[in-house]
Design an enzyme around this catalytic site. Structure first.
Site, PDB file in Angstrom:
ATOM      1  N   ASP A 155       0.855  -1.193   0.000  1.00  0.00           N
ATOM      2  CA  ASP A 155       0.000   0.000   0.000  1.00  0.00           C
ATOM      3  C   ASP A 155       0.891   1.243   0.000  1.00  0.00           C
ATOM      4  OD1 ASP A 155      -3.192   0.453   0.598  1.00  0.00           O
ATOM      5  OD2 ASP A 155      -1.993   2.181   1.227  1.00  0.00           O
ATOM      6  N   VAL A 165       2.195   2.806  -6.488  1.00  0.00           N
ATOM      7  CA  VAL A 165       2.085   2.096  -7.777  1.00  0.00           C
ATOM      8  C   VAL A 165       2.438   2.971  -8.971  1.00  0.00           C
ATOM      9  CG1 VAL A 165       0.365   0.457  -6.919  1.00  0.00           C
ATOM     10  CG2 VAL A 165      -0.406   2.584  -8.026  1.00  0.00           C
ATOM     11  N   TYR A 224     -11.670   9.542 -12.976  1.00  0.00           N
ATOM     12  CA  TYR A 224     -11.978   8.169 -12.545  1.00  0.00           C
ATOM     13  C   TYR A 224     -12.539   7.356 -13.709  1.00  0.00           C
ATOM     14  CZ  TYR A 224     -13.503   4.537  -9.227  1.00  0.00           C
ATOM     15  OH  TYR A 224     -13.656   3.356  -8.534  1.00  0.00           O
TER      16      TYR A 224
HETATM   17  N1  LIG Z   1     -15.530   1.260  -3.353  1.00  0.00           N
HETATM   18  C1  LIG Z   1     -16.189   1.150  -4.487  1.00  0.00           C
HETATM   19  O1  LIG Z   1     -17.404   1.355  -4.566  1.00  0.00           O
HETATM   20  C2  LIG Z   1     -15.477   0.754  -5.736  1.00  0.00           C
HETATM   21  C3  LIG Z   1     -16.263   0.407  -6.837  1.00  0.00           C
HETATM   22  C4  LIG Z   1     -15.632   0.038  -8.018  1.00  0.00           C
HETATM   23  C5  LIG Z   1     -14.259  -0.010  -8.080  1.00  0.00           C
HETATM   24  N2  LIG Z   1     -13.515   0.329  -6.996  1.00  0.00           N
HETATM   25  C6  LIG Z   1     -12.073   0.262  -7.137  1.00  0.00           C
HETATM   26  O2  LIG Z   1     -11.554  -0.668  -6.205  1.00  0.00           O
HETATM   27  C7  LIG Z   1     -10.244  -0.263  -5.810  1.00  0.00           C
HETATM   28  C8  LIG Z   1     -10.178  -0.164  -4.301  1.00  0.00           C
HETATM   29  O3  LIG Z   1     -11.088   0.829  -3.862  1.00  0.00           O
HETATM   30  P1  LIG Z   1     -11.558   0.920  -2.336  1.00  0.00           P
HETATM   31  O4  LIG Z   1     -12.961   1.376  -2.379  1.00  0.00           O
HETATM   32  O5  LIG Z   1     -11.181  -0.301  -1.633  1.00  0.00           O
HETATM   33  O6  LIG Z   1     -10.672   2.178  -1.855  1.00  0.00           O
HETATM   34  P2  LIG Z   1      -9.948   2.480  -0.461  1.00  0.00           P
HETATM   35  O7  LIG Z   1      -9.794   3.951  -0.444  1.00  0.00           O
HETATM   36  O8  LIG Z   1     -10.631   1.798   0.664  1.00  0.00           O
HETATM   37  O9  LIG Z   1      -8.508   1.791  -0.666  1.00  0.00           O
HETATM   38  C9  LIG Z   1      -7.641   2.229  -1.677  1.00  0.00           C
HETATM   39  C10 LIG Z   1      -6.217   1.988  -1.222  1.00  0.00           C
HETATM   40  O10 LIG Z   1      -5.346   2.401  -2.295  1.00  0.00           O
HETATM   41  C11 LIG Z   1      -4.228   2.996  -1.708  1.00  0.00           C
HETATM   42  N3  LIG Z   1      -3.552   3.880  -2.663  1.00  0.00           N
HETATM   43  C12 LIG Z   1      -3.924   5.107  -3.083  1.00  0.00           C
HETATM   44  N4  LIG Z   1      -2.999   5.617  -3.923  1.00  0.00           N
HETATM   45  C13 LIG Z   1      -2.029   4.679  -4.028  1.00  0.00           C
HETATM   46  C14 LIG Z   1      -0.805   4.623  -4.726  1.00  0.00           C
HETATM   47  N5  LIG Z   1      -0.379   5.641  -5.491  1.00  0.00           N
HETATM   48  N6  LIG Z   1      -0.048   3.503  -4.613  1.00  0.00           N
HETATM   49  C15 LIG Z   1      -0.453   2.481  -3.828  1.00  0.00           C
HETATM   50  N7  LIG Z   1      -1.592   2.482  -3.126  1.00  0.00           N
HETATM   51  C16 LIG Z   1      -2.375   3.580  -3.229  1.00  0.00           C
HETATM   52  C17 LIG Z   1      -4.753   3.752  -0.499  1.00  0.00           C
HETATM   53  O11 LIG Z   1      -3.712   4.015   0.438  1.00  0.00           O
HETATM   54  C18 LIG Z   1      -5.815   2.790   0.015  1.00  0.00           C
HETATM   55  O12 LIG Z   1      -5.296   1.928   1.011  1.00  0.00           O
HETATM   56  C19 LIG Z   1      -9.976   1.083  -6.499  1.00  0.00           C
HETATM   57  O13 LIG Z   1      -9.234   0.858  -7.687  1.00  0.00           O
HETATM   58  C20 LIG Z   1     -11.368   1.577  -6.827  1.00  0.00           C
HETATM   59  O14 LIG Z   1     -11.386   2.442  -7.905  1.00  0.00           O
HETATM   60  C21 LIG Z   1     -14.091   0.699  -5.821  1.00  0.00           C
END
Ligand SMILES: NC(=O)c1ccc[n+]([C@@H]2O[C@H](COP(=O)([O-])OP(=O)(O)OC[C@H]3O[C@@H](n4cnc5c(N)ncnc54)[C@H](O)[C@@H]3O)[C@@H](O)[C@H]2O)c1
Length: 260
Positions: free
Chosen positions: A37, A64, A155
Site C-alpha cells: 500500500d 504504484v 476516474y
Molecule cells: N468502493 C467502491 O465502490 C469501488 C467500486 C468500483 C471499483 N472500486 C475500485 O476498487 C479499488 C479499491 O477501492 P476501495 O474502495 O477499496 O478504496 P480504499 O480507499 O478503501 O482503498 C484504496 C487503497 O489504495 C491505496 N492507494 C492510493 N494511492 C495509491 C498509490 N499511489 N499507490 C499504492 N496504493 C495507493 C490507499 O492508500 C488505500 O489503502 C480502487 O481501484 C477503486 O477504484 C471501488
C-alpha cells in the site's frame, strides 16, 4: 482446505477496502502474499493482523505510480517466496468535480495510479509468470469503466483505460497460461465511497445522506452498497485455477447497476 496453497500473490492498495479484503482472503486461502500500500502503516497493520492468524504475509510500502517501487515488490515476491502467480491491482483514489474545475494535476495523478499502476504491475509480473507458464492478473476497474458519471472525468477515464489495458494483456498472454481480467464493482461500502459522498454533496448542494439515497442508491436496483466480502469472493474465483477460461473480460458485480 487451502485452495491457494503453493501460490504467491501481490496485492496493491491492500491497506484498505477491497484490496485489504482480497489480500486477506488470498492469505487465508493459503497463498503467500506481498501486501502493499501507499501507506506503510496500513500495509504493516494488515500484515501483522494476518500473520497473527498464521498466514504468510510480507508488508511493503509501494506507490504504484513509481516503477522502482513496483519492481521492488516483484523482486520481494521472488526473493522471499520464490515465485509469483497472482497480481491484483486495487490501488485507487476518487475525486469529483466538473471538468472545467477539475485540477489537471489531479487528473494526471489519478490516471497514473489507476492505469499506469496496473500497467507497471503487469509489466514486472509477466516475466515471472511466463517463466512458470501460469498467472492470474486482476485489476479493479469499476462500473465507471463501462458507463459515464458526471463529475468523475479522471476516474471514468482511468477505469475505461484499465479495461482496454486488460484486453490487450489478455491477448498478449492468451497462450502463456496467464489470465487477465478487470473486475467492475458497483458501489462498495469502503472509505473511497464514503469520501465521495462529501464531494458529491458539495458539488450538488445536498447533504451526504441525500447523496447516498438520491444520487447513489437510486442508481442501484438492489438499493444497497455491496460489501467488500462479496467483491473478494468473486475476485477469488477469478484468481483460482477454475477460472482458466475467463480472460480479457470486464467482469461486473453491481447489484444491477448496468442492467438498466
Ligand atoms: N468502493 C467502491 O465502490 C469501488 C467500486 C468500483 C471499483 N472500486 C475500485 O476498487 C479499488 C479499491 O477501492 P476501495 O474502495 O477499496 O478504496 P480504499 O480507499 O478503501 O482503498 C484504496 C487503497 O489504495 C491505496 N492507494 C492510493 N494511492 C495509491 C498509490 N499511489 N499507490 C499504492 N496504493 C495507493 C490507499 O492508500 C488505500 O489503502 C480502487 O481501484 C477503486 O477504484 C471501488
Amino acid at each position: 482446505m487451502e485452495p491457494f496453497a503453493g501460490r504467491v500473490s501481490i496485492v496493491t492498495g491492500a491497506g484498505s477496502g477491497i484490496g485489504r479484503e482480497i489480500a486477506a482472503a488470498l492469505a487465508r486461502a493459503g497463498s503467500r502474499v506481498v501486501l502493499t500500500d501507499l501507506s506503510r502503516d496500513a500495509a504493516h497493520t494488515e500484515a501483522d493482523r494476518l500473520t497473527a492468524e498464521g498466514c504468510s504475509v510480507i508488508p511493503r510500502r509501494c506507490d504504484v505510480t513509481l516503477e522502482a517501487d513496483v519492481r521492488e515488490c516483484v523482486e520481494c515476491a521472488l526473493t522471499e517466496f520464490g515465485q509469483l502467480d497472482i497480481s491484483v491491482h486495487s490501488a485507487g483514489v476518487q475525486f469529483v468535480a466538473p471538468i472545467e474545475d477539475f485540477p489537471t494535476d489531479v487528473f494526471d495523478r489519478m490516471l497514473r495510479i489507476m492505469v499506469t499502476g496496473p500497467f507497471l504491475g503487469m509489466k514486472h509480473a509477466i516475466p515471472a509468470m511466463r517463466a512458470r507458464g501460469y498467472g492470474r492478473i486482476l485489476s479493479l476497474a469499476s462500473v465507471n469503466g463501462l458507463v459515464g458519471f458526471a463529475g468523475k472525468a479522471a476516474y471514468n477515464s482511468a477505469k475505461h483505460g484499465v479495461i482496454g489495458l486488460t484486453k490487450v494483456a489478455a491477448l498478449e498472454l492468451a497462450r502463456a497460461g496467464i489470465t487477465v481480467n478487470a473486475l467492475c464493482p458497483g458501489y462498495v461500502d469502503t472509505p473511497l465511497v464514503r469520501g465521495q459522498l462529501a464531494d458529491l454533496a458539495r458539488t450538488r448542494g445536498l447533504s451526504e445522506d441525500q447523496v447516498l439515497e438520491e444520487v447513489i442508491l437510486s442508481l442501484v436496483p438492489q438499493h444497497r452498497l455491496l460489501s467488500t466480502q462479496e467483491v473478494a469472493d468473486y475476485a477469488l474465483f477469478l484468481l483460482s485455477d477454475r477460472a482458466a477460461g475467463v480472460t480479457g473480460q470486464a467482469v461486473v458485480l453491481d447489484g444491477g447497476y448496468t442492467a438498466q
